[in-house]
Design an enzyme around this catalytic site. Structure first.
Site, PDB file in Angstrom:
ATOM      1  N   ASP A   1      -2.239  -0.446  34.756  1.00  0.00           N
ATOM      2  CA  ASP A   1      -2.548  -1.715  35.435  1.00  0.00           C
ATOM      3  C   ASP A   1      -2.245  -2.825  34.431  1.00  0.00           C
ATOM      4  O   ASP A   1      -2.041  -2.564  33.239  1.00  0.00           O
ATOM      5  CB  ASP A   1      -4.039  -1.719  35.844  1.00  0.00           C
ATOM      6  CG  ASP A   1      -4.447  -2.935  36.676  1.00  0.00           C
ATOM      7  OD1 ASP A   1      -3.563  -3.659  37.181  1.00  0.00           O
ATOM      8  OD2 ASP A   1      -5.672  -3.170  36.817  1.00  0.00           O
TER       9      ASP A   1
ATOM     10  N   HIS B   1     -13.276  -1.418  41.452  1.00  0.00           N
ATOM     11  CA  HIS B   1     -12.341  -1.625  42.560  1.00  0.00           C
ATOM     12  C   HIS B   1     -12.340  -0.331  43.393  1.00  0.00           C
ATOM     13  O   HIS B   1     -11.346   0.407  43.439  1.00  0.00           O
ATOM     14  CB  HIS B   1     -10.947  -1.937  42.015  1.00  0.00           C
ATOM     15  CG  HIS B   1     -10.033  -2.589  43.010  1.00  0.00           C
ATOM     16  ND1 HIS B   1     -10.401  -2.862  44.316  1.00  0.00           N
ATOM     17  CD2 HIS B   1      -8.733  -3.010  42.892  1.00  0.00           C
ATOM     18  CE1 HIS B   1      -9.383  -3.419  44.949  1.00  0.00           C
ATOM     19  NE2 HIS B   1      -8.370  -3.522  44.116  1.00  0.00           N
TER      20      HIS B   1
ATOM     21  N   ARG C   1      -3.855   1.613  51.142  1.00  0.00           N
ATOM     22  CA  ARG C   1      -4.971   0.656  51.151  1.00  0.00           C
ATOM     23  C   ARG C   1      -5.382   0.372  52.597  1.00  0.00           C
ATOM     24  O   ARG C   1      -6.560   0.281  52.915  1.00  0.00           O
ATOM     25  CB  ARG C   1      -4.572  -0.661  50.461  1.00  0.00           C
ATOM     26  CG  ARG C   1      -4.376  -0.583  48.955  1.00  0.00           C
ATOM     27  CD  ARG C   1      -5.646  -0.252  48.205  1.00  0.00           C
ATOM     28  NE  ARG C   1      -6.758  -1.137  48.511  1.00  0.00           N
ATOM     29  CZ  ARG C   1      -6.962  -2.348  47.987  1.00  0.00           C
ATOM     30  NH1 ARG C   1      -6.134  -2.799  47.065  1.00  0.00           N
ATOM     31  NH2 ARG C   1      -8.016  -3.068  48.312  1.00  0.00           N
TER      32      ARG C   1
ATOM     33  N   GLN D   1      -9.547   0.522  46.085  1.00  0.00           N
ATOM     34  CA  GLN D   1      -8.272   0.867  45.457  1.00  0.00           C
ATOM     35  C   GLN D   1      -8.238   2.347  45.090  1.00  0.00           C
ATOM     36  O   GLN D   1      -7.269   3.057  45.392  1.00  0.00           O
ATOM     37  CB  GLN D   1      -8.070   0.012  44.196  1.00  0.00           C
ATOM     38  CG  GLN D   1      -6.790   0.320  43.454  1.00  0.00           C
ATOM     39  CD  GLN D   1      -5.569  -0.085  44.259  1.00  0.00           C
ATOM     40  OE1 GLN D   1      -5.481  -1.204  44.718  1.00  0.00           O
ATOM     41  NE2 GLN D   1      -4.634   0.838  44.451  1.00  0.00           N
TER      42      GLN D   1
ATOM     43  N   ARG E   1     -14.586 -10.134  47.355  1.00  0.00           N
ATOM     44  CA  ARG E   1     -13.882  -9.990  46.067  1.00  0.00           C
ATOM     45  C   ARG E   1     -14.366 -11.116  45.167  1.00  0.00           C
ATOM     46  O   ARG E   1     -14.178 -12.299  45.483  1.00  0.00           O
ATOM     47  CB  ARG E   1     -12.366 -10.073  46.271  1.00  0.00           C
ATOM     48  CG  ARG E   1     -11.614 -10.303  44.968  1.00  0.00           C
ATOM     49  CD  ARG E   1     -10.120 -10.149  45.095  1.00  0.00           C
ATOM     50  NE  ARG E   1      -9.755  -8.752  45.282  1.00  0.00           N
ATOM     51  CZ  ARG E   1      -8.519  -8.275  45.121  1.00  0.00           C
ATOM     52  NH1 ARG E   1      -7.536  -9.092  44.774  1.00  0.00           N
ATOM     53  NH2 ARG E   1      -8.261  -7.000  45.299  1.00  0.00           N
TER      54      ARG E   1
ATOM     55  N   CYS F   1      -1.903  -0.084  40.926  1.00  0.00           N
ATOM     56  CA  CYS F   1      -2.586  -0.746  42.042  1.00  0.00           C
ATOM     57  C   CYS F   1      -1.818  -1.967  42.537  1.00  0.00           C
ATOM     58  O   CYS F   1      -1.989  -2.384  43.669  1.00  0.00           O
ATOM     59  CB  CYS F   1      -4.002  -1.129  41.626  1.00  0.00           C
ATOM     60  SG  CYS F   1      -4.084  -2.307  40.264  1.00  0.00           S
TER      61      CYS F   1
HETATM   62  N1  NVA Z   1      -7.266  -5.257  37.167  1.00  0.00           N
HETATM   63  C1  NVA Z   1      -6.632  -6.155  38.089  1.00  0.00           C
HETATM   64  C2  NVA Z   1      -6.474  -5.495  39.418  1.00  0.00           C
HETATM   65  C3  NVA Z   1      -5.832  -6.345  40.489  1.00  0.00           C
HETATM   66  C4  NVA Z   1      -5.743  -5.657  41.801  1.00  0.00           C
HETATM   67  C5  NVA Z   1      -7.446  -7.432  38.208  1.00  0.00           C
HETATM   68  O1  NVA Z   1      -8.676  -7.341  38.266  1.00  0.00           O
HETATM   69  O2  NVA Z   1      -6.863  -8.513  38.215  1.00  0.00           O
HETATM   70  N1   CP Z   2      -4.351  -3.848  44.364  1.00  0.00           N
HETATM   71  C1   CP Z   2      -4.932  -4.934  44.910  1.00  0.00           C
HETATM   72  O1   CP Z   2      -6.166  -5.023  45.064  1.00  0.00           O
HETATM   73  O2   CP Z   2      -4.045  -5.895  45.273  1.00  0.00           O
HETATM   74  P1   CP Z   2      -4.377  -7.397  45.700  1.00  0.00           P
HETATM   75  O3   CP Z   2      -4.927  -8.087  44.485  1.00  0.00           O
HETATM   76  O4   CP Z   2      -3.073  -7.938  46.154  1.00  0.00           O
HETATM   77  O5   CP Z   2      -5.419  -7.364  46.780  1.00  0.00           O
END
Ligand code: NVA
Ligand code: CP
Length: 303
Positions: free
Chosen positions: A222, A130, A290, A133, A103, A262
């Site tokens: 989101d 993502h 997930r 997800q 990540r 998400c």
């Molecule tokens: N769009 C959000 C998703 C988190 C799971 C981010 O990138 O922070």
């Molecule tokens: N939705 C998701 O990826 O959650 P986290 O940021 O908690 O991993």
């Protein structure tokens, strides 16, 4: 399937279906208390440059279910912080573990890691995509609605990583998708170019949330400021005024419309507390899935 899972643009519709079917099978096996048919002793390295609850825990628990082990690493406490080349990290980890999940911010870093790894690499979120997800989201919708083809999905808010992957995932799964974003917050051009090639499904990009929500089977949203955009939060709150998933929006969707988020959610911003709680069952089914999708992906890439 390719060696890696870096973005849904790389997957065929058949790959997506295979991942969903495998995840369903593993979920059913787990619920029935059955052992999975997977070789024991595999190791996953998980590299995080951003925070996580669901991704970290679901991958780690997934490896436990598969009789393997997961190693949690952060970029800040590994040699990556001190500038070790991504190619060298890739070549080193390839000698130790069976799969890497990462990540981070830049999609190019994930692509580079995969290019230099001899083992599968999974994208656990970048600024661009993502994929894990959205595979969990498709699994959840299919569980609730019994199908994907022909459904209308609505995305409301920021044209971010989750939106990018959702557009691709829906169009590759036979679903129509209508996206409402304020001007300047549209999905990435690469995704819009892909959407323009969709033949059998309808893609629509609008600024009016009411247009996008009309007759939708599933409403997605989101946060307005993603990880790394915290400094823009105030400006974004202003830009996204009127883009909240609330009763007014839900009244335009189909009466049995689902809501997906998400997580984590900023209740009172992109979604009202009331709508969130009314749809909490679907949203936490999505969070649960997930785990099952992570296992499906790892099962197919590592078996
Ligand atoms: N769009 C959000 C998703 C988190 C799971 C981010 O990138 O922070
Ligand atoms: N939705 C998701 O990826 O959650 P986290 O940021 O908690 O991993």
């Amino acid at each position: 399937m390719k060696k890696d899972l870096l973005k849904l643009l790389d997957l065929t519709p058949e790959d997506i279906k295979l991942i969903l079917d495998t995840s369903d099978k593993l979920k059913a096996e787990k619920k029935a208390g059955k052992k999975h048919d997977f070789p024991a002793g595999k190791t996953l390295a998980m590299i995080f440059a951003k925070n996580s609850t669901r991704t970290r825990v679901s991958f780690e628990v997934g490896m436990t279910h598969l009789d393997g082990h997961a190693i949690f690493m952060t970029t800040s406490d590994s040699q990556m912080k001190r500038g070790e080349a991504i190619a060298d990290t890739a070549r080193t980890l390839s000698r130790y573990v069976d799969c890497i999940m990462i990540r981070t911010f830049d999609q190019d870093e994930v692509e580079e890691l995969a290019a230099h790894s001899t083992i599968p690499v999974i994208n656990g979120l970048t600024d661009f995509a993502h994929p894990c997800q959205i595979l969990a989201d498709l699994m959840t919708i299919r569980e609730h609605k019994g199908k994907l083809e022909g459904l209308k999905v609505c995305w409301m808010g920021d044209g971010n990583n989750v939106a990018n992957s959702l557009i691709v995932g829906c169009l590759k799964s036979g679903m129509d998708i209508s996206v409402a974003c304020p001007e300047g917050y549209e999905p990435d051009q690469e995704v819009l170019d892909f959407a323009a090639t969709a033949k059998d499904c309808k893609f629509e990009l609008v600024t009016d949330p009411k247009v996008a929500a009309k007759d939708a089977d599933v409403i997605f949203t989101d946060v307005w400021a993603s990880m790394g955009q915290e400094g823009e939060a105030k400006a974004r709150e202003k830009a996204f005024e009127g883009y909240q998933v609330n009763d007014e929006i839900m009244a335009l969707a189909k009466p049995d419309a689902m809501v997906q988020h998400c997580l984590p959610a900023h209740k009172g911003e992109e979604i009202s507390e009331k709508v969130f709680e009314e749809h909490a069952q679907e949203i936490f089914d999505e969070a649960e899935n997930r785990l099952h999708v992570q296992k499906g992906i790892m099962y197919l890439l590592m078996k």
